[in-house]
Design an enzyme around this catalytic site. Structure first.
Site, PDB file in Angstrom:
ATOM      1  N   PHE A 126     -43.250 -29.459  -1.131  1.00 25.91           N
ATOM      2  CA  PHE A 126     -44.103 -28.282  -1.221  1.00 25.91           C
ATOM      3  C   PHE A 126     -43.213 -27.090  -1.568  1.00 25.91           C
ATOM      4  CE2 PHE A 126     -46.579 -24.705   0.428  1.00 25.91           C
ATOM      5  CZ  PHE A 126     -47.813 -24.981  -0.115  1.00 25.91           C
ATOM      6  N   ASP A 195     -40.633 -32.546   7.511  1.00 21.48           N
ATOM      7  CA  ASP A 195     -41.833 -31.715   7.437  1.00 21.48           C
ATOM      8  C   ASP A 195     -43.031 -32.633   7.661  1.00 21.48           C
ATOM      9  OD1 ASP A 195     -44.164 -30.394   6.530  1.00 21.48           O
ATOM     10  OD2 ASP A 195     -43.017 -29.134   5.173  1.00 21.48           O
ATOM     11  N   TYR A 220     -52.974 -26.315  11.164  1.00 24.74           N
ATOM     12  CA  TYR A 220     -54.307 -26.002  10.651  1.00 24.74           C
ATOM     13  C   TYR A 220     -54.888 -27.107   9.792  1.00 24.74           C
ATOM     14  CZ  TYR A 220     -51.151 -24.170   7.015  1.00 24.74           C
ATOM     15  OH  TYR A 220     -50.142 -24.012   6.103  1.00 24.74           O
ATOM     16  N   LYS A 221     -54.193 -28.217   9.606  1.00 27.11           N
ATOM     17  CA  LYS A 221     -54.718 -29.325   8.831  1.00 27.11           C
ATOM     18  C   LYS A 221     -55.365 -30.337   9.785  1.00 27.11           C
ATOM     19  CE  LYS A 221     -51.084 -28.708   5.327  1.00 27.11           C
ATOM     20  NZ  LYS A 221     -51.868 -27.923   4.366  1.00 27.11           N
ATOM     21  N   ARG A 369     -57.731 -34.069  -5.100  1.00 31.34           N
ATOM     22  CA  ARG A 369     -57.270 -34.523  -3.783  1.00 31.34           C
ATOM     23  C   ARG A 369     -58.452 -34.640  -2.828  1.00 31.34           C
ATOM     24  NH1 ARG A 369     -52.599 -31.630  -0.699  1.00 31.34           N
ATOM     25  NH2 ARG A 369     -54.329 -30.189  -0.415  1.00 31.34           N
TER      26      ARG A 369
END
Length: 401
Positions: A126, A195, A220-221, A369
């Site tokens: 990312f 990560d 938050y995922k 996605r």
């Protein structure tokens, strides 16, 4: 009703995690973007109202002690710990993932043996992880070496200080071999940083079992903490006594209220704290974690694999041949909890899907996605998403509301 619809209904009926869906605020939309932002647990607004009116409104400053605000970063870290396979006392919550990546990378260079000047970074990471690592390298006099996770073992050497890798690739959904790569990093005498943003809450991580040194992750995922909810930092117990944070804020001081000019680090993972905790978002996260009570990560992983298998089967059955290609590995050992499909005109295709009530996202230029959050996504959702994707690609008009 098609055979696939009937199978979806049977699978949902047999699903032991299906009742958890009722814990979330959802509608008729097929929500397959929980790998970007998890759904809202129903009870969180009431908890936040209590925080606002009683803890902040009535108790005010007293809530730092009486309501447990001060210890929230460690307390919530201990609640996340079982989800990522860590014992208590090794995770502290606070700051963003980016800030925690910076702490971890710089601290790793300080933990590494003398004379090592290279930081290996996932070449497909990312972007922010790469930006932060590059900045940390400039500040510490190290050199960044981008490398594909599959090539890490060959790239390791006597100059390697630390390796920063993603457990699951955010674009393709590829799951990397954390146990084997961590072992290889250690065999080379370096520090392993992971990560976990796209794996924690979707599959077993087992940080302690596999000897990970440092790890970071967002909440938050798959942990459903809310937009911008605070991230976390894992510091293995064996490193805590010498963990040297590049951001030694006042709340990580051994005696923060002494207000002394000299810095003396606290013991344990508390060293990862920096400034005053973001209490409102932190307590929303703490409340959100209630949905994990009694839920085993192994069961979540089993459903995740079943969901993504079924979705790929439905795509193969419904979507015209050649219109999409999966870039997510078929092998379970190499798959996270999302399916990424390469598709021409991905952006208008996703827009049309959202118009039809299927919410995923895309990664430009051509990747659709679909994130599968096992706590609230069902097999009927997977079947409907694939069927409507086929409608979009066939050019079928959207139904009239």
């Amino acid at each position: 009703m098609s055979d696939l619809q009937e199978r979806a209904r049977a699978l949902d009926t047999a699903d032991e995690l299906a009742p958890l869906r009722e814990l979330f605020t959802l509608d008729d939309t097929v929500y397959l973007d929980g790998n970007s932002l998890g759904a809202l647990p129903r009870h969180v607004p009431a908890r936040l109202q209590e925080v606002l009116t009683r803890e902040w409104g009535a108790l005010r400053i007293r809530s730092w002690g009486e309501s447990g605000w001060w210890t929230a970063p460690e307390r919530i870290g201990d609640r996340i710990a079982p989800i990522v396979g860590a014992t208590a006392g090794q995770i502290v919550v606070g700051d963003s993932t980016s800030v925690n990546v910076f702490k971890a990378v710089v601290a790793a260079t300080r933990l590494a043996p003398e004379g090592r000047d290279e930081i290996l970074v996932d070449a497909n990471t990312f972007p922010t992880d790469g930006y932060i690592a590059a900045s940390a390298a400039r500040m510490t006099g190290h050199r960044i070496v981008p490398v594909a996770p599959g090539d890490v073992t060959a790239a390791l050497g006597p100059r390697t200080a630390a390796v920063l890798l993603n457990h699951v690739d955010y674009r393709s959904g590829r799951l990397h071999d954390l146990p084997a790569l961590t072992a290889a990093v250690h065999a080379a005498g370096a520090i392993a940083i992971w990560d976990l943003c796209h794996s924690a809450g979707a599959l077993p991580v087992d940080l302690d079992r596999h000897g990970v040194d440092l790890a970071v992750g967002c909440t938050y995922k798959y942990l459903n903490g809310g937009p911008g909810s605070p991230a976390y930092l894992y510091v293995a117990a064996r490193h805590q006594a010498v963990f040297d944070s590049p951001l030694p804020g006042w709340t990580s001081h051994a005696d923060p209220f002494a207000m002394t000019p000299g810095y003396e680090p606290a013991e344990g993972a508390v060293r990862g704290r920096v400034g005053t905790p973001d209490i409102l978002s932190m307590l929303a996260l703490e409340s959100s974690l209630d949905v994990w009570d009694g839920v085993g990560v192994e069961a979540v992983r089993a459903k995740s694999l079943a969901l993504t298998d079924f979705f790929l089967e439905c795509v193969a059955a419904y979507v015209p041949e050649g219109r999409v290609t999966s870039v997510t590995p078929a092998a379970h050992a190499e798959r996270g909890s999302q399916v990424a499909l390469r598709c021409e005109d991905a952006e208008p295709v996703m827009a049309a899907l959202i118009e039809r009530g299927v919410v995923g996202d895309l990664r430009r230029p051509d990747v659709l996605r679909f994130g599968f959050t096992p706590l609230y996504v069902g097999f009927a959702d997977a079947e409907r998403a694939a069927r409507l994707l086929a409608d979009v690609l066939d050019g079928s008009p959207a139904p009239v509301a």
